[in-house]
Design a protein around this motif. Structure first.
Motif, PDB file in Angstrom:
ATOM      1  N   ARG A 185     -47.853 -30.598  -7.948  1.00 51.31           N
ATOM      2  CA  ARG A 185     -47.725 -31.038  -9.336  1.00 51.31           C
ATOM      3  C   ARG A 185     -48.867 -30.454 -10.168  1.00 51.31           C
ATOM      4  NH1 ARG A 185     -50.286 -34.781 -12.447  1.00 51.31           N
ATOM      5  NH2 ARG A 185     -49.058 -35.873 -14.040  1.00 51.31           N
ATOM      6  N   PRO A 186     -48.566 -29.884 -11.338  1.00 50.03           N
ATOM      7  CA  PRO A 186     -49.644 -29.405 -12.217  1.00 50.03           C
ATOM      8  C   PRO A 186     -50.307 -30.570 -12.933  1.00 50.03           C
ATOM      9  CG  PRO A 186     -47.524 -29.061 -13.270  1.00 50.03           C
ATOM     10  CD  PRO A 186     -47.228 -29.614 -11.902  1.00 50.03           C
ATOM     11  N   GLU A 187     -51.551 -30.394 -13.304  1.00 44.55           N
ATOM     12  CA  GLU A 187     -52.276 -31.399 -14.092  1.00 44.55           C
ATOM     13  C   GLU A 187     -52.414 -30.871 -15.519  1.00 44.55           C
ATOM     14  OE1 GLU A 187     -52.835 -34.309 -14.596  1.00 44.55           O
ATOM     15  OE2 GLU A 187     -54.770 -34.978 -13.789  1.00 44.55           O
ATOM     16  N   VAL A 188     -52.233 -31.748 -16.483  1.00 47.18           N
ATOM     17  CA  VAL A 188     -52.384 -31.373 -17.885  1.00 47.18           C
ATOM     18  C   VAL A 188     -53.350 -32.348 -18.546  1.00 47.18           C
ATOM     19  CG1 VAL A 188     -51.237 -30.998 -20.094  1.00 47.18           C
ATOM     20  CG2 VAL A 188     -50.027 -30.460 -17.963  1.00 47.18           C
ATOM     21  N   VAL A 189     -54.420 -31.810 -19.124  1.00 50.24           N
ATOM     22  CA  VAL A 189     -55.402 -32.619 -19.845  1.00 50.24           C
ATOM     23  C   VAL A 189     -55.793 -31.863 -21.103  1.00 50.24           C
ATOM     24  CG1 VAL A 189     -57.661 -33.732 -19.786  1.00 50.24           C
ATOM     25  CG2 VAL A 189     -56.266 -33.648 -17.719  1.00 50.24           C
ATOM     26  N   GLY A 190     -55.650 -32.499 -22.269  1.00 45.05           N
ATOM     27  CA  GLY A 190     -55.958 -31.823 -23.519  1.00 45.05           C
ATOM     28  C   GLY A 190     -55.093 -30.588 -23.680  1.00 45.05           C
ATOM     29  N   ASN A 191     -55.720 -29.444 -23.904  1.00 43.19           N
ATOM     30  CA  ASN A 191     -54.961 -28.193 -24.055  1.00 43.19           C
ATOM     31  C   ASN A 191     -54.939 -27.382 -22.762  1.00 43.19           C
ATOM     32  OD1 ASN A 191     -57.636 -27.330 -23.966  1.00 43.19           O
ATOM     33  ND2 ASN A 191     -57.277 -25.619 -25.365  1.00 43.19           N
ATOM     34  N   GLY A 192     -55.346 -27.989 -21.644  1.00 43.83           N
ATOM     35  CA  GLY A 192     -55.420 -27.264 -20.383  1.00 43.83           C
ATOM     36  C   GLY A 192     -54.322 -27.648 -19.402  1.00 43.83           C
ATOM     37  N   VAL A 193     -53.712 -26.636 -18.779  1.00 45.56           N
ATOM     38  CA  VAL A 193     -52.755 -26.807 -17.689  1.00 45.56           C
ATOM     39  C   VAL A 193     -53.417 -26.271 -16.428  1.00 45.56           C
ATOM     40  CG1 VAL A 193     -50.516 -26.132 -16.752  1.00 45.56           C
ATOM     41  CG2 VAL A 193     -50.760 -26.583 -19.212  1.00 45.56           C
ATOM     42  N   PHE A 194     -53.558 -27.116 -15.397  1.00 47.06           N
ATOM     43  CA  PHE A 194     -54.283 -26.741 -14.189  1.00 47.06           C
ATOM     44  C   PHE A 194     -53.322 -26.693 -13.004  1.00 47.06           C
ATOM     45  CE2 PHE A 194     -57.055 -29.100 -17.066  1.00 47.06           C
ATOM     46  CZ  PHE A 194     -58.061 -28.167 -17.287  1.00 47.06           C
ATOM     47  N   VAL A 195     -53.324 -25.551 -12.291  1.00 49.57           N
ATOM     48  CA  VAL A 195     -52.369 -25.311 -11.214  1.00 49.57           C
ATOM     49  C   VAL A 195     -53.116 -24.909  -9.947  1.00 49.57           C
ATOM     50  CG1 VAL A 195     -50.447 -23.880 -10.436  1.00 49.57           C
ATOM     51  CG2 VAL A 195     -50.563 -24.623 -12.827  1.00 49.57           C
ATOM     52  N   ALA A 196     -52.797 -25.568  -8.830  1.00 51.42           N
ATOM     53  CA  ALA A 196     -53.308 -25.170  -7.517  1.00 51.42           C
ATOM     54  C   ALA A 196     -52.227 -24.344  -6.832  1.00 51.42           C
ATOM     55  CB  ALA A 196     -53.658 -26.397  -6.685  1.00 51.42           C
ATOM     56  N   GLN A 197     -52.484 -23.054  -6.630  1.00 50.46           N
ATOM     57  CA  GLN A 197     -51.491 -22.150  -6.078  1.00 50.46           C
ATOM     58  C   GLN A 197     -51.460 -22.234  -4.555  1.00 50.46           C
ATOM     59  OE1 GLN A 197     -51.533 -18.739  -9.587  1.00 50.46           O
ATOM     60  NE2 GLN A 197     -52.302 -18.218  -7.562  1.00 50.46           N
ATOM     61  N   THR A 198     -50.378 -21.724  -3.966  1.00 46.74           N
ATOM     62  CA  THR A 198     -50.234 -21.765  -2.518  1.00 46.74           C
ATOM     63  C   THR A 198     -51.268 -20.903  -1.814  1.00 46.74           C
ATOM     64  OG1 THR A 198     -48.534 -20.053  -2.708  1.00 46.74           O
ATOM     65  CG2 THR A 198     -47.787 -22.326  -2.547  1.00 46.74           C
ATOM     66  N   ASP A 199     -51.847 -19.913  -2.494  1.00 48.47           N
ATOM     67  CA  ASP A 199     -52.866 -19.073  -1.874  1.00 48.47           C
ATOM     68  C   ASP A 199     -54.268 -19.661  -2.004  1.00 48.47           C
ATOM     69  OD1 ASP A 199     -53.406 -18.675  -4.560  1.00 48.47           O
ATOM     70  OD2 ASP A 199     -53.040 -16.511  -4.561  1.00 48.47           O
ATOM     71  N   GLY A 200     -54.408 -20.773  -2.698  1.00 53.98           N
ATOM     72  CA  GLY A 200     -55.709 -21.419  -2.837  1.00 53.98           C
ATOM     73  C   GLY A 200     -56.415 -21.146  -4.150  1.00 53.98           C
ATOM     74  N   LYS A 201     -55.841 -20.337  -4.993  1.00 50.90           N
ATOM     75  CA  LYS A 201     -56.440 -20.143  -6.315  1.00 50.90           C
ATOM     76  C   LYS A 201     -56.144 -21.349  -7.196  1.00 50.90           C
ATOM     77  CE  LYS A 201     -56.077 -15.081  -6.425  1.00 50.90           C
ATOM     78  NZ  LYS A 201     -55.437 -13.918  -7.101  1.00 50.90           N
ATOM     79  N   ILE A 202     -57.096 -21.681  -8.056  1.00 50.50           N
ATOM     80  CA  ILE A 202     -56.894 -22.703  -9.074  1.00 50.50           C
ATOM     81  C   ILE A 202     -56.961 -21.996 -10.416  1.00 50.50           C
ATOM     82  CG2 ILE A 202     -57.645 -24.925  -9.996  1.00 50.50           C
ATOM     83  CD1 ILE A 202     -59.186 -25.315  -7.350  1.00 50.50           C
TER      84      ILE A 202
END
Length: 381
Positions: free
Chosen positions: A278-295
């Protein structure tokens, strides 16, 4: 090929796809990045913990805790449900001899859990006594949603069920399109508003359904795949969509992170990214944890990449969540990483036991569930 075999086959191939081949033909796992050194690292304070049975390493189940009216409810894969007020156990009930694979959802005076045989159980929040049990057509692998007097559940055969909170009586069903291959797992239903729910599917579509009547109101594809083989075209949405004002943010495996404008029902931006969280959304930011480990962080209205952190590659990251001023994500070693949401810099860490499967934030407290059965609640110092 029946659906169960297809799902198992897809999961097996996916596991192999995430490994590398040694020079002598042996298959070896890709090594996770070592933990980077931190200076003056922040830590979290544990406020509750409970140990339950572990789940299989290859099983993607994301069992979770829930809280309602200040009472914490936990689910045990061996078939038990417990209720705690602080550290005091209020009750403990054996619900299913076949174990439990979905839960917990607690609201409207009941606690709902499910198992791989398609049994959906509702317990009284105050006593733990069973109020009703119904038999559904497929395995329950994700928590249900209690919404508008209904218990909304999605079985692994692609059927959405609505059962009355009070009696368990089935009020409607909705069948999602069948797919030839999919990952084992299913995104939990999500509340869009007081009456409507969101369902994400294995065919990269999202559906908006009226929780009371079962009438579909929106069907929209939010990701595409150009892979050549069936496995390369896997494009499941296994992470729950996130609603932020007029925007609906979704992630998909081997697909994209996508922002949909709910007012116009149009995709306003889409960036290639593979994620089952699940992505996280706070303020104007969308935060994604990818399957390869990148955020990766994106700007919500434009999709512009704000920052990318690759220090946690191959660490099987959980979903990211915002706790106070920190972005938190868990990994395969039970480490809870704290990041600065403005820059992506790692600023702290704490440690639990086992691969972190699910993170939730309720009332500014972090709820953590791991594969080894460590259930814990944390807060900022």
């Amino acid at each position: 090929m029946n659906r169960k075999y297809k799902i198992t086959c897809a999961l097996t191939v996916l596991t192999l796809a995430l490994t590398g081949c040694a020079s002598k033909g042996k298959v070896e796992k890709v090594k996770p990045n070592p933990l980077p050194k931190l200076v003056q690292a922040k830590t979290l304070v544990p406020v509750f913990s409970n140990s339950v049975a572990s789940t299989d390493e290859a099983d993607p189940l994301r069992l979770r805790m829930d809280v309602d009216q200040g009472v914490v409810f936990t689910v045990n894969p061996n078939g038990e449900v417990e209720a705690f007020n602080g550290k005091q156990r209020l009750w403990q009930k054996k619900v299913s001899k076949s174990g439990l694979t979905a839960g917990v959802e607690a609201a409207d005076g009941i606690v709902v859990v499910g198992n791989a045989k398609g049994q959906l159980f509702a317990l009284d929040q105050a006593t733990g006594e069973q109020k009703w049990v119904v038999q559904l057509t497929g395995a329950l692998l994700s928590p249900s949603l209690i919404q508008a007097g209904r218990v909304i559940s999605v079985t692994n055969d692609g059927t959405v069920y609505a059962n009355e909170v009070a009696t368990g009586h089935q009020t409607w069903t909705y069948s999602l399109p069948n797919v030839q291959f999919s990952l084992r797992g299913m995104a939990a239903p999500v509340a869009l508003d007081a009456r409507n729910i969101l369902i994400a599917s294995s065919n990269a579509y999202i559906y908006v359904i009226d929780a009371i009547s079962g009438v579909p109101k929106l069907q929209r594809r939010v990701a595409v795949s150009d892979g050549r083989s069936d496995i390369q075209r896997l494009i499941d949405i296994d992470g729950e969509p996130t609603v932020a004002g007029q925007f609906l943010i979704t992630t998909s495996y081997q697909g994209q992170v996508t922002a949909l404008d709910l007012a116009t029902q149009q995709v306003i931006w889409s960036n290639d990214a593979s994620s089952i969280q699940r992505p996280e959304v706070v303020g104007n930011g969308v935060f994604v944890a990818q399957t390869d480990g990148k955020i990766v962080a994106y700007e919500i209205t434009s999709g512009q990449k704000l920052w990318e952190n690759d220090q946690l590659l191959n660490r099987n990251l959980s979903n990211p969540v915002m706790l106070g001023q920190d972005l938190v994500v868990g990994d395969l070693d039970g480490v809870l990483h704290l990041l600065n949401p403005a820059t992506g810099e790692l600023v702290g860490r704490s440690k639990t036991s086992g691969e972190v499967r699910t993170l939730r934030v309720v009332d500014n407290q972090l709820y953590v569930s791991t594969r080894k059965g460590a259930l814990s609640i944390w807060q900022n110092r």
